[in-house]
Enzyme design. Structure first.
Site, short mmCIF file in Angstrom:
data_model
loop_
_atom_site.label_atom_id
_atom_site.label_comp_id
_atom_site.label_asym_id
_atom_site.label_seq_id
_atom_site.Cartn_x
_atom_site.Cartn_y
_atom_site.Cartn_z
CB CYS A 377 -0.99 -0.05 1.15
SG CYS A 377 -2.45 0.93 0.76
CG HIS A 503 -3.54 -3.40 3.29
ND1 HIS A 503 -2.55 -2.94 4.12
CD2 HIS A 503 -4.18 -2.30 2.81
CE1 HIS A 503 -2.60 -1.61 4.16
NE2 HIS A 503 -3.59 -1.21 3.37
CD GLU A 505 -1.23 -6.20 5.21
OE1 GLU A 505 -0.97 -6.46 4.01
OE2 GLU A 505 -1.40 -5.03 5.61
N1 GLN Z 1 -1.89 6.84 2.60
C1 GLN Z 1 -2.00 6.06 1.41
C2 GLN Z 1 -3.36 6.23 0.74
O1 GLN Z 1 -4.28 6.67 1.37
C3 GLN Z 1 -1.71 4.61 1.68
C4 GLN Z 1 -2.73 3.94 2.56
C5 GLN Z 1 -2.26 2.66 3.19
O2 GLN Z 1 -1.07 2.37 3.21
N2 GLN Z 1 -3.16 1.90 3.73
O3 GLN Z 1 -3.54 5.93 -0.41
#
Ligand code: GLN
Length: 543
Positions: A377, A503, A505
């Site tokens: 992410c 994600h 995970e």
């Molecule tokens: N801050 C980034 C976004 O909003 C990544 C979010 C995250 O890592 N969950 O796109």
């Protein structure tokens, strides 16, 4: 349908969630369809707006609900997806009741905690069990008995005891401290906590006494006597090394049979062969790799708990042990030194500008030194930024999340997201499909063309830069179904450099570990053995 309620006493943080998850797994192994409801007595509607300082990681369900990390544990142990209804908060219950009141559903009567709030609680618990066709619904009540916030929930459960007549079972999880000066375990706090529970009308059917040391029979008899619980049903659980041993440990006690018997269900013994194999690999790995996790919350326990569990799943499957080296993205000195020692790097997700530059440095180091890296992410987005800055030469390239004025907004909101004022409204949350491009490492790892993965983000790779990035050796190996959003990246001529916008995970399970984490660990193992070989060669040469 049957119900098992798990309450906590004395203090929090003694593993009530792990016990609930483990019990769910055991009952599932005995061929029952199991569901879990987590009650979080706080007023927040859900955990989406809570920061990790207070509650650890925010977990996301397939339907996009943002929850407490306990739901993640449940999913992983139970091996199936849960939904919004599996998490009840005071905020949700009151919101639903007030909405009904505004609609006039209560026909002018005074709306009260009893019966309106308690009815809503009971209705929600039962309806989730019915929807999922559950044989047994486990209900974990967050916090400790005696908290003001949990009173309406406990009252609702007390009422259910009457209504369910023999189909509900109460377990109270308490703590039996051992004072170092005296050296003996003390049962008094447990006695008091059960007294508190009984004063609100709930007599527990079983007690799980958590303690540092094994509790002997005398002590369990004493607890039984004071709490009016069958001595057989007072179970002592001493500290376990890792939470994966808990299902095996609990399965060896009389508790599962006792619960099933009391609720009129068959015991259906299970040997738990699969789980034993997982624990065997976790306790005796064939060898270890060290993965550096670079984040800004590394000092806080549980901020990256899904990653920790995912690595355990990988160990359970492959027998390769993973030692996590926590690297603070705000501490540049520690970072440089540590990065040289690790066999692989993970950059987890995150929000906000703090620690960003430290993470970008780690990414650069991994790319240039061909160290295996997985960016998740935010880690994915920062990999794009690093590549744009250092390979494309776009000095100052950034995400508009961190620098709205950047000359090169390689990570940005898509045009359709701009101007939506509600922060939550622009988030991509939950399970979404993606397509894998053939002849890529990602395709090889997944072995299919289409998969569904779990998301929680707002920003995207800016479509304007994609061609340039790709021309210079960044490969976008997966995209969403509309072809607009980039989902996985990899770097040409690097043994393992991957990033995912989702994600991975969150969907990892002991039975089916995240393929990206598994690939990172395997690459780290390879990197470690070549590095060791080179080191031995160098030593020989030096002699
Ligand atoms: N801050 C980034 C976004 O909003 C990544 C979010 C995250 O890592 N969950 O796109």
């Amino acid at each position: 349908m049957r119900f098992v309620v798990i309450t906590g006493g004395v203090i929090s943080g003694i593993g009530k969630g792990t016990i609930t998850s483990s019990l769910a797994y055991i009952l599932k192994e005995r061929n029952y369809s199991v569901d879990i409801v987590k009650i979080d007595p706080y007023i927040n509607y859900d955990a989406g707006t809570m920061n990790p300082y207070q509650h650890g990681e925010v977990f996301v369900l397939s339907d996009g609900t943002e929850t407490d990390l306990d739901l993640g544990n449940y999913e992983r142990f139970l091996g199936r997806d849960l939904k919004s209804g599996n998490n009840l908060t005071t905020g949700k219950i009151y919101k639903w009741v007030i909405e009904k009141e505004r609609r006039g559903d209560f026909l002018g009567s005074t709306v009260q905690i009893i019966p309106h709030i308690t009815d809503e609680i009971k209705r929600r618990i039962r309806s989730i069990g019915l929807e999922d066709n559950a044989d047994i619904v486990l209900i974990e009540v967050g916090g400790v008995v005696g908290d003001i916030e949990s009173m309406p929930f406990l009252e609702a459960l007390r009422q259910m005891r009457l209504e369910e007549d023999g189909r509900i079972f109460f377990i109270h999880v308490t703590y039996v401290p051992t004072l170092r000066s005296v050296g003996e375990p003390k049962t008094k706090p447990t006695q008091h906590s059960v007294k508190e529970l009984r004063s609100i009308g709930i007599q527990p059917d079983a007690i799980i006494a958590r303690s540092e040391i094994e509790l002997d029979r005398d002590l369990r008899e004493k607890i039984a006597l004071f709490t009016q619980v069958d001595e057989k049903a007072v179970i002592g659980i001493p500290d376990v090394g890792d939470i994966f041993s808990m299902p095996l440990m609990l399965n060896e006690t009389v508790l599962p049979n006792y619960i099933l018997d009391k609720m009129g269900l068959k015991a259906n013994e299970s040997k738990m062969e699969f789980w034993k194999g997982v624990v065997e690999n976790i306790t005796n790995p064939s060898h270890y790799v060290t993965i550096g996790v670079v984040g800004k919350y590394v000092h806080l326990k549980d901020s990256y708990i899904s990653h920790e569990h995912t690595f355990m799943h990988v160990t359970g499957k492959t027998g390769i042990g993973v030692k996590i080296k926590w690297i603070d993205s705000d501490n540049a000195e520690q970072e440089e030194e540590t990065l040289r020692e690790v066999d692989g790097i993970l950059i987890p997700g995150g929000f906000g500008p703090r620690g960003i530059e430290g993470k970008i440095k780690a990414i650069k180091f991994a790319r240039e030194n061909k160290i295996p890296l997985l960016g998740i992410c935010l880690g994915f987005q920062l990999s794009v930024i690093e590549f744009a800055r250092n390979v494309l030469g776009l000095t100052g390239a950034n995400s508009t999340e961190f620098n709205p004025e950047t000359k090169y907004p390689v990570i940005d909101l898509l045009p359709e997201q701009v101007g939506v004022s509600d922060m939550g409204g622009t988030m991509r949350l939950g399970d979404l499909k993606l397509k894998l491009r053939q002849n890529t490492m990602a395709f090889q790892i997944y072995g299919k063309e289409e998969v569904s993965e779990r998301h929680r983000h707002r920003y995207e790779v800016n479509p304007k830069y994609i061609r340039d990035l790709e021309k210079n050796g960044l490969i976008f190996s997966a995209v969403d179904l509309s072809d607009v959003r980039m989902e996985i990246l990899e770097v040409e001529n690097h043994p393992f450099f991957m990033g995912s916008q989702f994600h991975a995970e969150f969907k990892s399970r002991p039975e089916k570990p995240s393929v990206l984490h598994e690939a990172l660990v395997r690459a780290a193992s390879k990197y470690n053995s070549t590095r060791r070989k080179n080191f031995i060669e160098q030593e020989k040469f030096a002699k």
